[in-house]
Design a protein around this motif. Structure first.
Motif, PDB file in Angstrom:
ATOM      1  N   VAL A  78      12.108   7.281  -2.081  1.00 47.80           N
ATOM      2  CA  VAL A  78      12.828   7.841  -2.270  1.00 47.80           C
ATOM      3  C   VAL A  78      14.000   7.605  -2.971  1.00 47.80           C
ATOM      4  O   VAL A  78      14.915   8.328  -4.033  1.00 47.80           O
ATOM      5  N   MET A  79      14.918   6.494  -2.054  1.00 45.03           N
ATOM      6  CA  MET A  79      15.686   6.100  -2.311  1.00 45.03           C
ATOM      7  C   MET A  79      16.398   5.075  -3.517  1.00 45.03           C
ATOM      8  O   MET A  79      17.460   4.786  -4.245  1.00 45.03           O
ATOM      9  N   CYS A  80      15.115   4.605  -3.720  1.00 38.17           N
ATOM     10  CA  CYS A  80      15.516   3.229  -4.464  1.00 38.17           C
ATOM     11  C   CYS A  80      15.994   3.911  -5.716  1.00 38.17           C
ATOM     12  O   CYS A  80      14.886   4.618  -6.317  1.00 38.17           O
ATOM     13  N   GLU A  81      16.618   2.852  -6.894  1.00 36.03           N
ATOM     14  CA  GLU A  81      16.368   3.604  -8.489  1.00 36.03           C
ATOM     15  C   GLU A  81      15.838   2.142  -9.557  1.00 36.03           C
ATOM     16  O   GLU A  81      16.470   2.384 -10.509  1.00 36.03           O
ATOM     17  N   GLY A  82      15.842   1.816  -8.768  1.00 39.61           N
ATOM     18  CA  GLY A  82      15.636   0.537  -9.591  1.00 39.61           C
ATOM     19  C   GLY A  82      13.974   0.180 -10.003  1.00 39.61           C
ATOM     20  O   GLY A  82      12.540   1.051  -8.900  1.00 39.61           O
ATOM     21  N   ASP A  83      13.124  -1.015 -10.356  1.00 41.16           N
ATOM     22  CA  ASP A  83      11.883  -0.964  -9.857  1.00 41.16           C
ATOM     23  C   ASP A  83      11.549  -2.146  -8.696  1.00 41.16           C
ATOM     24  O   ASP A  83      10.295  -2.054  -8.776  1.00 41.16           O
ATOM     25  N   TYR A  84      12.675  -2.812  -8.115  1.00 37.78           N
ATOM     26  CA  TYR A  84      11.928  -3.038  -6.560  1.00 37.78           C
ATOM     27  C   TYR A  84      12.810  -2.361  -5.289  1.00 37.78           C
ATOM     28  O   TYR A  84      14.564  -2.752  -5.835  1.00 37.78           O
ATOM     29  N   ILE A  85      11.857  -2.441  -4.479  1.00 35.54           N
ATOM     30  CA  ILE A  85      13.156  -1.675  -3.135  1.00 35.54           C
ATOM     31  C   ILE A  85      14.035  -3.197  -2.800  1.00 35.54           C
ATOM     32  O   ILE A  85      13.400  -3.758  -2.752  1.00 35.54           O
ATOM     33  N   THR A  86      14.994  -2.533  -2.405  1.00 39.96           N
ATOM     34  CA  THR A  86      16.161  -4.068  -2.648  1.00 39.96           C
ATOM     35  C   THR A  86      16.802  -3.394  -0.799  1.00 39.96           C
ATOM     36  O   THR A  86      16.802  -2.562  -0.333  1.00 39.96           O
TER      37      THR A  86
ATOM     38  N   ALA B 196       6.556 -15.226  -5.315  1.00 37.33           N
ATOM     39  CA  ALA B 196       6.484 -16.301  -6.669  1.00 37.33           C
ATOM     40  C   ALA B 196       5.901 -14.920  -7.642  1.00 37.33           C
ATOM     41  O   ALA B 196       6.685 -15.007  -9.103  1.00 37.33           O
ATOM     42  N   LEU B 197       5.774 -13.730  -7.446  1.00 30.12           N
ATOM     43  CA  LEU B 197       4.913 -12.622  -8.579  1.00 30.12           C
ATOM     44  C   LEU B 197       6.281 -12.117  -8.910  1.00 30.12           C
ATOM     45  O   LEU B 197       6.598 -11.789  -9.881  1.00 30.12           O
ATOM     46  N   ALA B 198       6.829 -11.743  -7.932  1.00 32.58           N
ATOM     47  CA  ALA B 198       7.877 -10.568  -7.870  1.00 32.58           C
ATOM     48  C   ALA B 198       9.189 -11.494  -9.055  1.00 32.58           C
ATOM     49  O   ALA B 198       9.712 -10.996  -9.482  1.00 32.58           O
ATOM     50  N   GLU B 199       9.022 -12.679  -8.450  1.00 28.26           N
ATOM     51  CA  GLU B 199       9.741 -13.540  -9.154  1.00 28.26           C
ATOM     52  C   GLU B 199       9.546 -14.034 -10.932  1.00 28.26           C
ATOM     53  O   GLU B 199      10.917 -13.495 -12.140  1.00 28.26           O
ATOM     54  N   THR B 200       8.919 -13.716 -11.117  1.00 26.86           N
ATOM     55  CA  THR B 200       7.711 -14.148 -12.330  1.00 26.86           C
ATOM     56  C   THR B 200       7.661 -13.090 -13.158  1.00 26.86           C
ATOM     57  O   THR B 200       6.930 -12.429 -14.312  1.00 26.86           O
ATOM     58  N   ASN B 201       7.871 -11.578 -12.793  1.00 26.47           N
ATOM     59  CA  ASN B 201       7.867 -10.212 -13.414  1.00 26.47           C
ATOM     60  C   ASN B 201       5.757  -9.700 -12.843  1.00 26.47           C
ATOM     61  O   ASN B 201       5.359  -9.130 -13.231  1.00 26.47           O
ATOM     62  N   ASN B 202       5.346 -10.842 -12.071  1.00 27.83           N
ATOM     63  CA  ASN B 202       3.623 -10.285 -12.062  1.00 27.83           C
ATOM     64  C   ASN B 202       2.953 -11.470 -13.083  1.00 27.83           C
ATOM     65  O   ASN B 202       1.958 -10.634 -13.544  1.00 27.83           O
ATOM     66  N   ASN B 203       3.825 -12.323 -14.161  1.00 23.34           N
ATOM     67  CA  ASN B 203       2.706 -13.095 -15.053  1.00 23.34           C
ATOM     68  C   ASN B 203       3.210 -14.294 -14.124  1.00 23.34           C
ATOM     69  O   ASN B 203       3.100 -15.035 -13.449  1.00 23.34           O
TER      70      ASN B 203
ATOM     71  N   HIS C 137       0.889  -1.523  -0.014  1.00 23.21           N
ATOM     72  CA  HIS C 137       0.157   0.181   0.008  1.00 23.21           C
ATOM     73  C   HIS C 137       0.858   1.295  -0.247  1.00 23.21           C
ATOM     74  O   HIS C 137       0.208   2.038  -0.866  1.00 23.21           O
ATOM     75  N   PHE C 138       1.674   0.800   0.786  1.00 24.01           N
ATOM     76  CA  PHE C 138       2.245   2.503   0.761  1.00 24.01           C
ATOM     77  C   PHE C 138       4.144   2.829   0.022  1.00 24.01           C
ATOM     78  O   PHE C 138       4.166   3.945  -0.278  1.00 24.01           O
ATOM     79  N   ILE C 139       4.023   1.868  -0.649  1.00 27.93           N
ATOM     80  CA  ILE C 139       4.934   1.753  -2.652  1.00 27.93           C
ATOM     81  C   ILE C 139       3.656   2.414  -2.874  1.00 27.93           C
ATOM     82  O   ILE C 139       4.459   3.489  -3.432  1.00 27.93           O
ATOM     83  N   ARG C 140       3.042   1.508  -3.572  1.00 29.96           N
ATOM     84  CA  ARG C 140       2.085   2.353  -4.462  1.00 29.96           C
ATOM     85  C   ARG C 140       1.997   4.410  -4.217  1.00 29.96           C
ATOM     86  O   ARG C 140       1.616   5.040  -4.908  1.00 29.96           O
ATOM     87  N   LYS C 141       1.508   4.074  -2.720  1.00 25.47           N
ATOM     88  CA  LYS C 141       1.289   5.679  -1.975  1.00 25.47           C
ATOM     89  C   LYS C 141       2.391   6.544  -3.137  1.00 25.47           C
ATOM     90  O   LYS C 141       2.534   7.310  -3.416  1.00 25.47           O
ATOM     91  N   TYR C 142       3.456   6.307  -1.895  1.00 21.33           N
ATOM     92  CA  TYR C 142       5.064   7.136  -2.093  1.00 21.33           C
ATOM     93  C   TYR C 142       5.501   6.986  -3.981  1.00 21.33           C
ATOM     94  O   TYR C 142       6.414   7.703  -4.377  1.00 21.33           O
ATOM     95  N   ALA C 143       5.069   5.576  -4.333  1.00 16.98           N
ATOM     96  CA  ALA C 143       5.553   6.204  -5.727  1.00 16.98           C
ATOM     97  C   ALA C 143       4.775   6.822  -6.758  1.00 16.98           C
ATOM     98  O   ALA C 143       5.593   7.472  -7.425  1.00 16.98           O
TER      99      ALA C 143
ATOM    100  N   ILE D 195       8.271   2.218  -9.554  1.00 16.95           N
ATOM    101  CA  ILE D 195       8.530   1.374  -8.934  1.00 16.95           C
ATOM    102  C   ILE D 195       7.374   0.729  -8.671  1.00 16.95           C
ATOM    103  O   ILE D 195       6.238   0.131  -8.502  1.00 16.95           O
ATOM    104  N   GLN D 196       7.829  -0.825  -8.881  1.00 25.34           N
ATOM    105  CA  GLN D 196       6.810  -2.045  -8.753  1.00 25.34           C
ATOM    106  C   GLN D 196       6.779  -3.058  -7.943  1.00 25.34           C
ATOM    107  O   GLN D 196       5.732  -3.717  -7.281  1.00 25.34           O
ATOM    108  N   GLY D 197       7.311  -3.290  -6.852  1.00 24.28           N
ATOM    109  CA  GLY D 197       6.990  -3.593  -5.518  1.00 24.28           C
ATOM    110  C   GLY D 197       8.211  -3.596  -4.563  1.00 24.28           C
ATOM    111  O   GLY D 197       9.243  -3.178  -4.855  1.00 24.28           O
ATOM    112  N   ILE D 198       8.424  -4.618  -4.250  1.00 28.65           N
ATOM    113  CA  ILE D 198       9.894  -5.209  -2.705  1.00 28.65           C
ATOM    114  C   ILE D 198      10.737  -6.188  -3.444  1.00 28.65           C
ATOM    115  O   ILE D 198       9.905  -7.466  -3.094  1.00 28.65           O
ATOM    116  N   THR D 199      11.904  -6.325  -3.194  1.00 30.76           N
ATOM    117  CA  THR D 199      12.561  -8.173  -3.561  1.00 30.76           C
ATOM    118  C   THR D 199      12.683  -8.738  -1.883  1.00 30.76           C
ATOM    119  O   THR D 199      11.851  -8.021  -1.214  1.00 30.76           O
ATOM    120  N   GLU D 200      12.398  -9.586  -1.896  1.00 32.10           N
ATOM    121  CA  GLU D 200      12.372 -11.260  -1.062  1.00 32.10           C
ATOM    122  C   GLU D 200      13.112 -10.546   0.087  1.00 32.10           C
ATOM    123  O   GLU D 200      12.722 -10.480   1.719  1.00 32.10           O
TER     124      GLU D 200
END
Length: 456
Positions: A372-380, A425-432, A327-333, A340-345
């Motif tokens: 703010v700090m994330c430079e890719g598609d997923y928060i690491t 599983a969704l994160a590893e498959t890019n939500n496929n 929820h907060f990733i969507r809000k602040y993205a 940003i697509q999401g967060i890594t495992e």
């Protein structure tokens, strides 16, 4: 968008003259020479303002205006007549006519009235939109919480919203007590009345009485005029008293009287002020202990504690960490124009392992920082605040974290684990979903049902 004005006038010269002047002022004009044409025009499209002649060939302007206001009550009607009388003006105003002008029309005055009418109309529309957005924002469905404990809170809140009973919200700082209070108000029959919020701990004791109950002119040094207190402002609506445990003993007596008798006196006043206010109080303090210490009145405690609702801390509902993070990733993205697509495992494991002493507020701040700090598609893990990046947090397995929550049922533990495994599983498959279902050994339909169930 240009405002639309309908001119209803049987005299062709007056009609064309007014139309020409108003078109120069950038209004979109429609002309009608009788009541029949006017009603036909207004049923085809709405108008901001109608300039209505009092005497028309087929009907008088008041009767036409009455029909228009019955069908479109937000329309602003300005009556024009060559036979202005006080009686006609009063009758028009009682009926809901916005204003009344006598011919020959003063054009400057007419333009001022039209613009004022449109401005009022715009403010009313914006107010309705704002109330609608507030109601949507504080719908129970929009408060994130999939755990059994939060579902119990929601069920209780839904029941409480329909009553006028006093509510006492209890929970640690950052658990969302103010969000629950707003949800109760905006789902209640008082939603169109004021919701007034007061933090009893943030106002100095010498000012708090005046803040709550108001004061008369000259009540004390600096009281240069009468001031209404929060109880008066909230009349008909809801007063949310946050940090009620910090209310001084001297004011607890006065609050008790308002709860019992629905009346009070302003500071320096002798008149009883009658109010009809629903009170929702909240605290993170141990009120029972404060009663033992003589710091909180027992009679006030029972007046406030009619419907107690406990908001559990985040460490007691670990299965909500995932949905809150999403929820907060969507809000602040969205707020920061990021994709940003999401967060890594690995980053999620850190989030799941942390104790969150600051609860949901702390988690929200951590995610805002990470976005703010994330430079890719997923928060690491490297995007998370430094205090979250210690080795013990990274190495804690999800199953161990969930199993350590002794007050969760096995079903809740199972669902928490299943939700996070599906998310991985969704994160590893890019939500496929097709590939994720294959990895999980689910049919595609089963996965879709579970994605919907867990709000992924």
């Amino acid at each position: 968008m240009k405002e639309k004005v309908l001119i209803v006038e049987d005299d062709i010269n007056t009609l064309n003259g007014l139309a020409e002047i108003l078109e120069e002022e950038q209004f979109v004009i429609t002309k009608a020479r009788n009541a029949s044409q006017a009603l036909s025009a207004i049923r085809k499209k709405p108008f901001n303002v109608v300039l209505m002649d009092y005497l028309l060939p087929d009907q008088n302007g008041l009767d036409v205006s009455r029909q228009i206001l019955e069908e479109l009550p937000d329309t602003k009607i300005i009556m024009m007549t060559a036979f202005g009388t006080v009686k006609n003006a009063v009758e028009a105003m009682k009926m809901g006519i916005y204003d009344y002008l006598t011919k020959p029309i003063n054009l400057d005055e007419l333009l001022i009235i039209i613009r004022r009418a449109i401005q009022e109309q715009r403010l009313i529309s914006e107010n309705i939109d704002l109330k609608s957005k507030l109601t949507d924002t504080y719908r129970f469905e929009n408060i994130v919480g999939v755990s059994g404990k939060m579902q119990e809170v929601f069920q209780k809140v839904m029941k409480v919203a329909g009553s006028d009973a006093t509510v006492l919200l209890r929970g640690e700082s950052g658990t969302g007590k103010e969000l629950i209070a707003r949800a109760i108000h905006y789902q209640s029959k008082r939603r169109d009345k004021p919701l007034v919020e007061v933090n009893c701990a943030s106002i100095p004791e010498n000012l708090l009485e005046s803040e709550l109950f108001g004061h008369e002119k000259g009540a004390f040094t600096g009281a240069h005029k009468l001031k209404k207190g929060k109880f008066e402002v909230a009349d008909g609506g809801t007063l949310f008293l946050d940090e009620i445990g910090e209310l001084p003993l001297s004011l607890q007596v006065k609050l008790l009287r308002v709860l019992q008798e629905k009346r009070f006196n302003r500071v320096g006043g002798i008149d009883n002020i009658q109010v009809e206010v629903r009170v929702i109080a909240a605290t993170n303090a141990d009120l029972e202990k404060r009663m033992e210490e003589g710091l909180f009145r027992e009679d006030l405690y029972y007046r406030l504690n009619v419907i107690p609702i406990r908001i559990p801390p985040l460490r007691e509902r670990v299965e909500d960490i995932g949905p809150l993070t999403d929820h907060f990733i969507r809000k602040y993205a969205a707020k920061n124009n990021r994709t940003i697509q999401g967060i890594t495992e690995e980053a999620l494991k850190i989030m799941m392992a942390y104790n969150w002493p600051g609860n949901v507020r702390e988690l929200e701040n951590a995610i805002e920082n990470a976005v703010v700090m994330c430079e890719g598609d997923y928060i690491t893990p490297q995007d998370l605040p430094a205090y979250l990046q210690g080795p013990p947090m990274v190495d804690s397995p999800l199953l161990k974290i969930v199993m350590e929550q002794g007050d969760l049922s096995y079903r809740e533990k199972l669902e928490a684990c299943e939700r996070e495994i599906i998310r991985m599983a969704l994160a590893e498959t890019n939500n496929n979903k097709t590939r994720a279902a294959k990895k999980l050994g689910f049919t595609l339909r089963t996965l879709r049902n579970k994605v919907k169930k867990y709000n992924l």
